[in-house]
Design an enzyme around this catalytic site. Structure first.
Site, mmCIF file in Angstrom:
data_model
loop_
_atom_site.group_PDB
_atom_site.id
_atom_site.type_symbol
_atom_site.label_atom_id
_atom_site.label_comp_id
_atom_site.label_asym_id
_atom_site.label_seq_id
_atom_site.Cartn_x
_atom_site.Cartn_y
_atom_site.Cartn_z
ATOM 1 N N GLU A 5 0.857 -1.192 -0.014
ATOM 2 C CA GLU A 5 0.001 -0.014 -0.126
ATOM 3 C C GLU A 5 0.959 1.323 0.036
ATOM 4 O OE1 GLU A 5 -2.617 0.570 3.365
ATOM 5 O OE2 GLU A 5 -3.688 1.870 2.464
ATOM 6 N N CYS A 38 -6.568 1.083 2.951
ATOM 7 C CA CYS A 38 -7.574 2.312 2.939
ATOM 8 C C CYS A 38 -7.484 3.195 1.865
ATOM 9 C CB CYS A 38 -7.156 3.032 4.275
ATOM 10 S SG CYS A 38 -7.598 2.222 5.737
ATOM 11 N N ASN A 58 -12.413 -3.069 1.028
ATOM 12 C CA ASN A 58 -11.496 -3.276 2.076
ATOM 13 C C ASN A 58 -11.660 -3.121 3.587
ATOM 14 O OD1 ASN A 58 -8.340 -3.143 3.154
ATOM 15 N ND2 ASN A 58 -9.062 -0.977 3.587
ATOM 16 N N GLU A 59 -11.875 -4.010 4.513
ATOM 17 C CA GLU A 59 -12.386 -3.946 5.667
ATOM 18 C C GLU A 59 -13.349 -2.920 5.855
ATOM 19 O OE1 GLU A 59 -9.038 -1.259 8.350
ATOM 20 O OE2 GLU A 59 -8.510 -3.307 7.981
HETATM 21 O O1 AHR Z 1 -2.088 -1.374 6.798
HETATM 22 C C1 AHR Z 1 -2.355 -0.357 7.103
HETATM 23 C C2 AHR Z 1 -4.039 -0.118 7.053
HETATM 24 O O2 AHR Z 1 -4.568 -0.823 7.909
HETATM 25 C C3 AHR Z 1 -4.701 -0.459 5.856
HETATM 26 O O3 AHR Z 1 -4.772 0.583 4.905
HETATM 27 C C4 AHR Z 1 -6.043 -0.637 6.307
HETATM 28 O O4 AHR Z 1 -6.783 -1.620 5.438
HETATM 29 C C5 AHR Z 1 -5.825 -1.154 7.657
HETATM 30 O O5 AHR Z 1 -6.545 -0.382 8.582
#
Ligand code: AHR
Length: 649
Positions: free
Chosen positions: A39, A250, A377-378
């Site tokens: 990321e 995120c 994503n989460e």
């Molecule tokens: O890995 C860091 C963050 O942790 C990621 O962006 C998110 O998916 C999670 O909250």
């Protein structure tokens, strides 16, 4: 009722088969078990893996790049990282303009008006990210877009200077066109410098527009143009990951609807990519875009797993913890879904297709063989999320039934979002569900059996983000304990990736990370070596009951036995998070032949120790020869992870 009985039957059958596997031929382990999650967080892309050395190369930084928390960039603006260079006799002004950009996606550019040139010329300096690191004799490709606004030809000196402002490389270009024109030249420093600057010096009075100032090492990973920093990419490649999940996190679902990661803006000529703010409080140039991600995956032999937003933004958007989820209006969902289908065509379509053709134009006519896509994503699993998630999944399943989908289960290891995320993923029969959890070391020890009782039917598990809160030896060991559990459950855990992957020292928004770096070097953590040990020493079969020890109830001690059935190699892994030597008994009964000469790898150290920039090799694995037989024991040192690799053919 019938369905219920059927599930029980399947469950018993799977238990039975599990037993048969474990005692005779071993239980299958996913061949994709260990991968990475990349990321653009902690300057992982711009200022990190993406080898561009100029910061704010296209004058697009804005004060509104900051999304949350204390503003780390009080002076962040269009000219961030740039300074005026002039001597006492030079007079010049700079301004920001937008009326005739190179491309509408790249709206801002700098206009330099040299009124008097001074003694040595007048111009601009860029210090890169904390200073530019260059090495003597290496070649660096400089390029810039220039457009003359007034005056005739302007000779321009391009220099690299060291921290004492001494010139260590120099070349000349001439601005001559009143249309945007790309100029390029190669610089070869005559000395090393850790905090060099790039200097652009106009040698004559005149007014000139400047944009896309770039400096790239020629020596990128696999020598790719617009490529990746070689040392960092290599350390990642050394992990031998089976897959790369990208671009977030995120970052993928973004800070509000207009910040959802839009893959189409990240391909094509770099001067035409539409930059955006980054949810992590800085800017993304998208120089590392979807083409480069796919290419990197191919270069390191890893499967690409792109993650796209499920039609909703991050629930923490707009500085609103947990309730800031914004949803793409229904009337726009058709277009949004079309973008996702286009992404699949970009990756896999023939070069005669609209999007496959764009891939071919970028230099890759062959498909990238995309197999999996993560949806969401989460996210907070709201009714709005569910509606959009379902629409996206169904559209992909209809047009591309061969593409496997990965659902999402919220930010925690349990709870409402977790349950709802799993439930909708089961209903839609997706291939896997992405779980995320960041926990203390004790949690990983206590939960090492988490997947032993997961159902063996339905979607598999993708443990997309996990880490123990720290880079100390003890944290890494707790992750190693957990990974023995992932191997044991490799029939149901299809993928796992530690997170986050990269952190630029001095520019982190999230700690701990797996690999730290600065402009000069790369500093893998103890956690990195655990990931690497497990990844490069994989098996595709798991065997129970090969390793035993007396202190069975102690969750601080763990082990696993796997075999690579192609080579026949058996790998025993032992982890000790206690301060006691522990005798591990090995009975190689399932294997007909055992060669006595084996390789022992041990990584051990003080439980509170870490690898740092100053002491990067504080705790690293060490190899030695080790004799084994059908039955033997191994005295496992305190605070250690040990591997014994045994030949059985
Ligand atoms: O890995 C860091 C963050 O942790 C990621 O962006 C998110 O998916 C999670 O909250």
């Amino acid at each position: 009722m019938k369905r219920h009985l059927y599930s029980i039957f399947i469950f018993c059958l799977s238990l039975l088969s599990l037993n048969i596997w474990s005692q005779s031929k071993g239980k299958p382990i996913s061949e994709n078990l260990i991968g990475i999650f990349f990321e653009d967080l902690n300057y992982a892309a711009d200022g990190g893996l993406y080898a561009e050395m100029i910061q704010n190369r296209s004058f697009e930084y804005t004060p509104s790049d900051v999304n949350w928390g204390k503003n780390p960039h009080n002076n962040w603006y269009y000219f961030t990282a740039w300074d005026l260079v002039r001597d006492y006799a030079a007079i010049a002004t700079i301004s920001l303009e937008t009326n005739q950009p190179i491309h509408p996606n790249n709206p801002h550019y700098l206009v330099f008006n040299a009124l008097t040139r001074g003694e040595k010329g007048v111009g601009l300096r860029n210090n890169g990210y904390d200073g530019i690191v260059v090495r003597k004799g290496e070649k660096y490709d400089f390029s810039v877009f220039l457009r003359l606004i007034s005056g005739s030809e302007i000779p321009v000196k391009i220099q690299l200077t060291d921290n004492k402002k001494q010139i260590i490389a120099e070349a000349d270009i001439t601005a001559y066109s009143d249309k945007w024109k790309k100029h390029a030249v190669t610089l070869t420093p005559i000395a090393d410098a850790d905090t060099a600057s790039l200097v652009i010096l106009f040698q004559k009075e005149g007014k000139i527009a400047i944009d896309m100032v770039s400096l790239f090492p020629q020596n990128t990973f696999k020598n790719r143009p617009n490529g990746l920093r070689k040392d960092l990419a290599q350390v990642i490649a050394d992990l031998e990951p089976s897959f790369v999940r990208f671009p977030g996190g995120c970052l993928a679902h973004g800070d509000g609807l207009d910040n959802i990661y839009n893959w189409k803006r990240t391909i094509g000529p770099i001067e035409q990519r539409l930059e955006d703010k980054n949810i992590w409080n800085y800017r993304q140039s998208f120089g590392l875009g979807y083409f480069e991600y796919f290419q990197f995956c191919e270069d390191i032999g890893a499967m690409p797993i792109p993650v796209i937003a499920a039609g909703v933004s991050c629930q923490n958007s707009a500085r609103t913890r947990g309730t800031g989820q914004e949803c793409i209006p229904m009337e726009h969902m058709h277009d949004y879904i079309q973008d996702i289908l286009d992404l699949i065509e970009y990756a896999n379509g023939p070069s005669t297709s609209t999007w496959g053709n764009k891939r071919a134009e970028a230099g890759h006519p062959e498909p990238f063989n995309l197999e999996y896509i993560g949806i969401g994503n989460e996210d907070k699993i709201t009714p709005e999320f569910q509606e959009r998630f379902r629409m996206i999944c169904e559209a992909i399943q209809e047009k591309y039934p061969e593409i496997k989908l990965i659902g999402t289960s919220g930010p925690f290891d349990a709870g409402e979002d977790f349950e709802l995320g799993w439930q909708i993923s089961r209903d839609l029969n997706v291939a896997a569900v992405d779980e995320h959890y960041y926990k203390d070391a004790g949690w990983f020890l206590n939960n090492q059996y988490r997947y032993d009782n997961y159902p063996r039917t339905g979607p598999k598990v993708y443990l997309g983000e996990y880490a123990s809160w720290g880079n100390h030896c003890y944290n890494a060991l707790s992750e190693a304990v957990y990974m023995t559990g992932l191997e044991r459950n490799g029939d149901i855990v299809e993928f796992a990736s530690y997170a986050p992957l990269l952190g630029r020292l001095g520019n982190t928004q999230w700690n701990p990370d797996l690999i730290y770096f600065d402009g000069k070097g790369v500093y893998p953590t103890v956690n990195y070596y655990v990931q690497k040990l497990f990844s490069v020493n994989r098996g595709n079969l798991y065997f129970d009951e090969v390793i035993t020890h007396k202190d069975k109830e102690n969750r601080g001690i763990a082990s696993s036995c796997v075999q690579n059935d192609k080579t026949g190699d058996v790998i025993l892994k032992f982890v000790n998070t206690t301060d006691q030597v522990t005798r591990m008994n090995v009975d190689m009964k399932p294997f007909k032949k055992v060669k006595s000469k084996a390789v022992l790898t041990v990584m051990t150290g003080n439980k509170d120790a870490r690898n740092t920039r100053e002491e990067p090799n504080n705790i690293i694995p060490k190899e030695s020869e080790f004799k084994v037989s059908k039955k033997f024991y191994y005295d496992l040192p305190p605070y250690s992870v040990s591997l014994i690799k045994i030949k059985t053919r």
